[in-house]
Each structure stands twice: as C-alpha cells, then as structure tokens.
Enzyme design. Structure first.
Site, PDB file in Angstrom:
ATOM      1  N   GLN A 174     -14.318   2.246   1.375  1.00 32.64           N
ATOM      2  CA  GLN A 174     -13.642   1.814   0.139  1.00 32.64           C
ATOM      3  C   GLN A 174     -13.411   3.020  -0.760  1.00 32.64           C
ATOM      4  O   GLN A 174     -14.350   3.758  -1.078  1.00 32.64           O
ATOM      5  CB  GLN A 174     -14.489   0.765  -0.604  1.00 32.64           C
ATOM      6  N   HIS A 230      -6.736  -5.930   2.483  1.00 27.65           N
ATOM      7  CA  HIS A 230      -5.595  -5.327   3.167  1.00 27.65           C
ATOM      8  C   HIS A 230      -5.014  -6.359   4.135  1.00 27.65           C
ATOM      9  O   HIS A 230      -5.754  -6.917   4.957  1.00 27.65           O
ATOM     10  CB  HIS A 230      -6.031  -4.128   4.014  1.00 27.65           C
ATOM     11  N   ASP A 263       0.856  -1.190   0.000  1.00 27.67           N
ATOM     12  CA  ASP A 263       0.000   0.000   0.000  1.00 27.67           C
ATOM     13  C   ASP A 263       0.894   1.244   0.000  1.00 27.67           C
ATOM     14  O   ASP A 263       1.874   1.322   0.747  1.00 27.67           O
ATOM     15  CB  ASP A 263      -0.905  -0.022   1.242  1.00 27.67           C
ATOM     16  N   ILE A 264       0.519   2.218  -0.817  1.00 22.18           N
ATOM     17  CA  ILE A 264       1.344   3.422  -0.967  1.00 22.18           C
ATOM     18  C   ILE A 264       1.327   4.276   0.311  1.00 22.18           C
ATOM     19  O   ILE A 264       2.225   5.092   0.539  1.00 22.18           O
ATOM     20  CB  ILE A 264       0.828   4.249  -2.181  1.00 22.18           C
ATOM     21  N   HIS A 293     -10.121  -5.593  -3.221  1.00 17.68           N
ATOM     22  CA  HIS A 293      -8.780  -5.812  -2.667  1.00 17.68           C
ATOM     23  C   HIS A 293      -8.893  -6.075  -1.184  1.00 17.68           C
ATOM     24  O   HIS A 293      -9.814  -5.599  -0.514  1.00 17.68           O
ATOM     25  CB  HIS A 293      -7.864  -4.604  -2.922  1.00 17.68           C
ATOM     26  N   ASN A 317     -12.744  -3.549   2.509  1.00 19.90           N
ATOM     27  CA  ASN A 317     -13.820  -2.562   2.470  1.00 19.90           C
ATOM     28  C   ASN A 317     -14.676  -2.805   1.234  1.00 19.90           C
ATOM     29  O   ASN A 317     -14.139  -2.903   0.126  1.00 19.90           O
ATOM     30  CB  ASN A 317     -13.238  -1.148   2.393  1.00 19.90           C
TER      31      ASN A 317
HETATM   32  P1  5GP Z   1      -9.670   1.125   0.285  1.00 21.75           P
HETATM   33  O1  5GP Z   1      -9.950   2.301   1.156  1.00 21.75           O
HETATM   34  O2  5GP Z   1     -10.293   1.287  -1.089  1.00 21.75           O
HETATM   35  O3  5GP Z   1     -10.043  -0.181   0.931  1.00 21.75           O
HETATM   36  O4  5GP Z   1      -8.115   1.072   0.125  1.00 21.75           O
HETATM   37  C1  5GP Z   1      -7.421   1.592  -0.960  1.00 21.75           C
HETATM   38  C2  5GP Z   1      -5.957   1.580  -0.589  1.00 21.75           C
HETATM   39  O5  5GP Z   1      -5.215   1.794  -1.772  1.00 21.75           O
HETATM   40  C3  5GP Z   1      -5.570   2.672   0.408  1.00 21.75           C
HETATM   41  O6  5GP Z   1      -5.032   2.073   1.587  1.00 21.75           O
HETATM   42  C4  5GP Z   1      -4.531   3.491  -0.345  1.00 21.75           C
HETATM   43  O7  5GP Z   1      -3.458   3.917   0.460  1.00 21.75           O
HETATM   44  C5  5GP Z   1      -4.075   2.542  -1.441  1.00 21.75           C
HETATM   45  N1  5GP Z   1      -3.653   3.216  -2.669  1.00 21.75           N
HETATM   46  C6  5GP Z   1      -4.299   4.251  -3.287  1.00 21.75           C
HETATM   47  N2  5GP Z   1      -3.640   4.588  -4.409  1.00 21.75           N
HETATM   48  C7  5GP Z   1      -2.570   3.761  -4.497  1.00 21.75           C
HETATM   49  C8  5GP Z   1      -1.504   3.643  -5.458  1.00 21.75           C
HETATM   50  O8  5GP Z   1      -1.428   4.341  -6.453  1.00 21.75           O
HETATM   51  N3  5GP Z   1      -0.583   2.673  -5.226  1.00 21.75           N
HETATM   52  C9  5GP Z   1      -0.638   1.864  -4.127  1.00 21.75           C
HETATM   53  N4  5GP Z   1       0.335   0.955  -3.992  1.00 21.75           N
HETATM   54  N5  5GP Z   1      -1.623   1.956  -3.205  1.00 21.75           N
HETATM   55  C10 5GP Z   1      -2.581   2.894  -3.394  1.00 21.75           C
END
Ligand code: 5GP
Ligand code: ZN
Length: 135
Positions: A93, A101, A30-31, A99, A86
C-alpha cells in the site's frame, strides 16, 4: 486529512479521470494502470485501510465494487478482472487511504499474480490455529 492524496482527489484539488461518484464513494482511473481501465474505488470518508473503516462503509463498498466492476467489464469488453486491496506498508500500500483496485484482464495481458508456495510439514495447522484463536 489535509495531506492525503486521495482526499485531495475527492475534494477536486487534484484532477482525476473520474468514472463514478455518489454520496459515499468515488471511482477514477489509476494514473499508472496495470491494464487499461484499472480503476480505483475509494470511500470519501478517510480511513487508512480495511481495519479502521466503519462497517457501514465496508458493507456499502461491496455493492459499489460490484456495480463498477460490472461497468469496467462491460465497457472494456472483458469478463475477467482482479479485485485487489492493499492494507499496510508490507502489502504494497502506497496511498494510505482505503481503496480497491479493479484490474480488468485481457487475453495475453501477461499479468501473473501471487506466486504461491506450499506449507512446510505441519505448518498449515499451526498457522490456521493462530488465526482461529484470534477470532
Ligand atoms: P496502493 O499501492 O496504495 O494500493 O495503490 C495506489 C495506487 O494509486 C497506485 O496504483 C498508483 O498508480 C495510484 N496513484 C498514485 N497517485 C495517483 C494519482 O495522483 N492519481 C491517480 N489517479 N492514481 C494515483
Ligand atoms: Zn484520505
């Protein structure tokens, strides 16, 4: 899905710190990690969330999550992790491509997850009945 961030990462159009790949899945860091080693496990076939994902992918996903969680724990020398997913806007999300985590946990990492609060009198039975009826 031309505009999907994770589809672009899967195609290599956006760089990522990849830790695993097979025919059906990719995993990368995760970034913006909650803890060091926070890893995202992503099916290559696009779906928005759990509800519109093929059962076959979900079945394979369980094994892949176990494999990568093992590696995260072993590599980062911990035995604890949160496995989190999420689904939907209200869940938090942000990226609408399924995805999971994997968040490795460390001593004193300060992370507190999901404060709970008890049901009101009689509420628990009503809520459970709604779910049972929907199944
Ligand atoms: P969500 O909130 O959708 O469950 O999680 C999305 C995750 O993707 C977040 O934890 C966010 O930090 C990660 N993320 C968003 N953009 C990027 C990206 O460009 N590269 C990577 N490696 N992770 C990302
Ligand atoms: Zn996608």
């Amino acid at each position: 899905m031309d505009n999907c961030l994770f589809c672009k990462i899967i195609k290599g159009e956006i760089p990522s710190e990849k830790v695993y790949e097979d025919d059906d899945f990719i995993a990368f860091l995760d970034i913006n990690p909650v803890t060091p080693g926070h890893t995202l496990v992503v099916p290559k076939q696009h779906s928005d969330n759990v509800l519109d994902t093929d059962d076959e992918i979900l079945e394979k996903m369980a094994k892949v999550l176990k494999k990568i969680s093992h590696a995260v724990c072993q590599g980062l020398e911990t035995q604890s992790f949160n496995l989190h997913q999420n689904s939907g806007k209200l869940s938090g999300q942000v990226v609408p491509h399924l995805h999971w985590h994997i968040v490795p946990r460390y001593e004193d990492d300060g992370l507190k997850i999901w404060p709970g609060k008890p049901y009101l009198e009689g509420e628990e039975k009503i809520v459970a009945e709604k779910i049972r009826e929907a199944l």
